[in-house]
Design a protein around this motif. Structure first.
Motif, PDB file in Angstrom:
ATOM      1  N   TYR A   6      57.499  18.846 -49.265  1.00 29.74           N
ATOM      2  CA  TYR A   6      57.603  19.730 -48.116  1.00 29.74           C
ATOM      3  C   TYR A   6      56.573  20.840 -48.276  1.00 29.74           C
ATOM      4  O   TYR A   6      56.261  21.236 -49.385  1.00 29.74           O
ATOM      5  N   ARG A   7      56.102  21.360 -47.182  1.00 29.60           N
ATOM      6  CA  ARG A   7      55.146  22.460 -47.271  1.00 29.60           C
ATOM      7  C   ARG A   7      55.754  23.653 -47.991  1.00 29.60           C
ATOM      8  O   ARG A   7      55.068  24.357 -48.723  1.00 29.60           O
ATOM      9  N   GLU A  53      44.937  19.169 -43.488  1.00 28.58           N
ATOM     10  CA  GLU A  53      46.119  19.078 -42.634  1.00 28.58           C
ATOM     11  C   GLU A  53      45.750  18.208 -41.443  1.00 28.58           C
ATOM     12  O   GLU A  53      44.688  18.397 -40.849  1.00 28.58           O
ATOM     13  N   ARG A  81      48.174  16.593 -45.743  1.00 35.84           N
ATOM     14  CA  ARG A  81      49.446  17.059 -45.184  1.00 35.84           C
ATOM     15  C   ARG A  81      49.571  16.710 -43.705  1.00 35.84           C
ATOM     16  O   ARG A  81      48.685  16.993 -42.914  1.00 35.84           O
ATOM     17  N   ALA A  82      50.703  16.125 -43.340  1.00 35.11           N
ATOM     18  CA  ALA A  82      51.034  15.882 -41.933  1.00 35.11           C
ATOM     19  C   ALA A  82      51.734  17.128 -41.405  1.00 35.11           C
ATOM     20  O   ALA A  82      52.656  17.638 -42.041  1.00 35.11           O
ATOM     21  N   GLU A  83      51.303  17.605 -40.233  1.00 38.04           N
ATOM     22  CA  GLU A  83      51.903  18.802 -39.649  1.00 38.04           C
ATOM     23  C   GLU A  83      52.240  18.583 -38.191  1.00 38.04           C
ATOM     24  O   GLU A  83      51.506  17.910 -37.471  1.00 38.04           O
ATOM     25  N   VAL A  86      56.597  15.817 -36.942  1.00 35.00           N
ATOM     26  CA  VAL A  86      56.840  14.880 -38.036  1.00 35.00           C
ATOM     27  C   VAL A  86      58.338  14.586 -38.076  1.00 35.00           C
ATOM     28  O   VAL A  86      59.142  15.487 -38.273  1.00 35.00           O
ATOM     29  N   LEU A  91      58.112   9.238 -42.033  1.00 35.38           N
ATOM     30  CA  LEU A  91      57.734   9.660 -43.379  1.00 35.38           C
ATOM     31  C   LEU A  91      57.325   8.508 -44.293  1.00 35.38           C
ATOM     32  O   LEU A  91      56.329   8.610 -45.016  1.00 35.38           O
ATOM     33  N   MET A  94      53.923   7.441 -43.237  1.00 37.79           N
ATOM     34  CA  MET A  94      52.935   8.479 -43.537  1.00 37.79           C
ATOM     35  C   MET A  94      52.527   8.406 -45.004  1.00 37.79           C
ATOM     36  O   MET A  94      51.344   8.470 -45.333  1.00 37.79           O
ATOM     37  N   PHE A  99      49.425  10.237 -46.887  1.00 41.19           N
ATOM     38  CA  PHE A  99      49.934  11.610 -46.883  1.00 41.19           C
ATOM     39  C   PHE A  99      50.755  11.847 -48.144  1.00 41.19           C
ATOM     40  O   PHE A  99      51.485  10.969 -48.596  1.00 41.19           O
ATOM     41  N   PHE A 102      54.137  17.187 -46.128  1.00 39.29           N
ATOM     42  CA  PHE A 102      54.340  17.346 -44.692  1.00 39.29           C
ATOM     43  C   PHE A 102      54.952  18.692 -44.384  1.00 39.29           C
ATOM     44  O   PHE A 102      55.590  19.318 -45.229  1.00 39.29           O
ATOM     45  N   SER A 104      57.067  19.826 -41.044  1.00 41.55           N
ATOM     46  CA  SER A 104      57.605  19.406 -39.758  1.00 41.55           C
ATOM     47  C   SER A 104      58.019  20.607 -38.920  1.00 41.55           C
ATOM     48  O   SER A 104      58.539  21.587 -39.450  1.00 41.55           O
TER      49      SER A 104
END
Length: 140
Positions: A6-7, A53, A81-83, A86, A91, A94, A99, A102, A104
């Motif tokens: 997670y971010r 990102e 990173r997926a932003e 999401v 997931l 991804m 990735f 992420f 979300s």
């Protein structure tokens, strides 16, 4: 890419700049790709990038998957990173496309995230992860 994060689990980092700003700043190490921007424009700079990102403006917009795969297959080893939009259902795929984190716009339950990432024990096609497709296992 072993961990999918997670971010919020990330240490403080340089803010990602737009693709155009990145191309004009020789010291930038983080960039944000919007949907529709050509990831191949970053290939000459992969060695200096620490974070890319990739924006998912809507869950049904799959261009970010292609961008991730292009960058990983070109040799990018930093954080991808997926932003945005999401969702839990995305997931697993991804991660397969490259990735490793992420962020979300939705509140995601950590137990649901873990379940989604481990839902499938076999895969059917090659991807950027190390998973061996089931047909290769069967026909070794």
């Amino acid at each position: 890419m072993a961990n999918f994060r997670y971010r919020d689990d990330q240490p403080h980092e340089e803010p990602a700049v737009t693709l155009d700003a990145f191309l004009e700043q020789p010291d930038a190490t983080a960039v944000r790709l919007e949907a529709g921007e050509d990831a191949r424009r970053l290939i000459p700079f992969l060695g200096r990038l620490q974070l890319i990102e990739i924006s998912f403006p809507r869950f049904r917009d799959g261009r970010g998957f292609s961008s991730a795969r292009i960058l990983r297959e070109a040799g990018y080893e930093g954080e991808l990173r997926a932003e945005g939009d999401v969702l839990i259902d995305l997931l697993f795929f991804m991660r397969r496309c490259g990735f490793d984190s992420f962020s979300s716009q939705h509140s995601l339950n950590p137990a649901d995230v873990e379940a989604a990432l481990n839902r499938y024990s076999n895969v059917y096609q090659d991807a950027t992860d190390a998973a061996v497709p089931i047909w290769k296992l069967r026909h070794g």
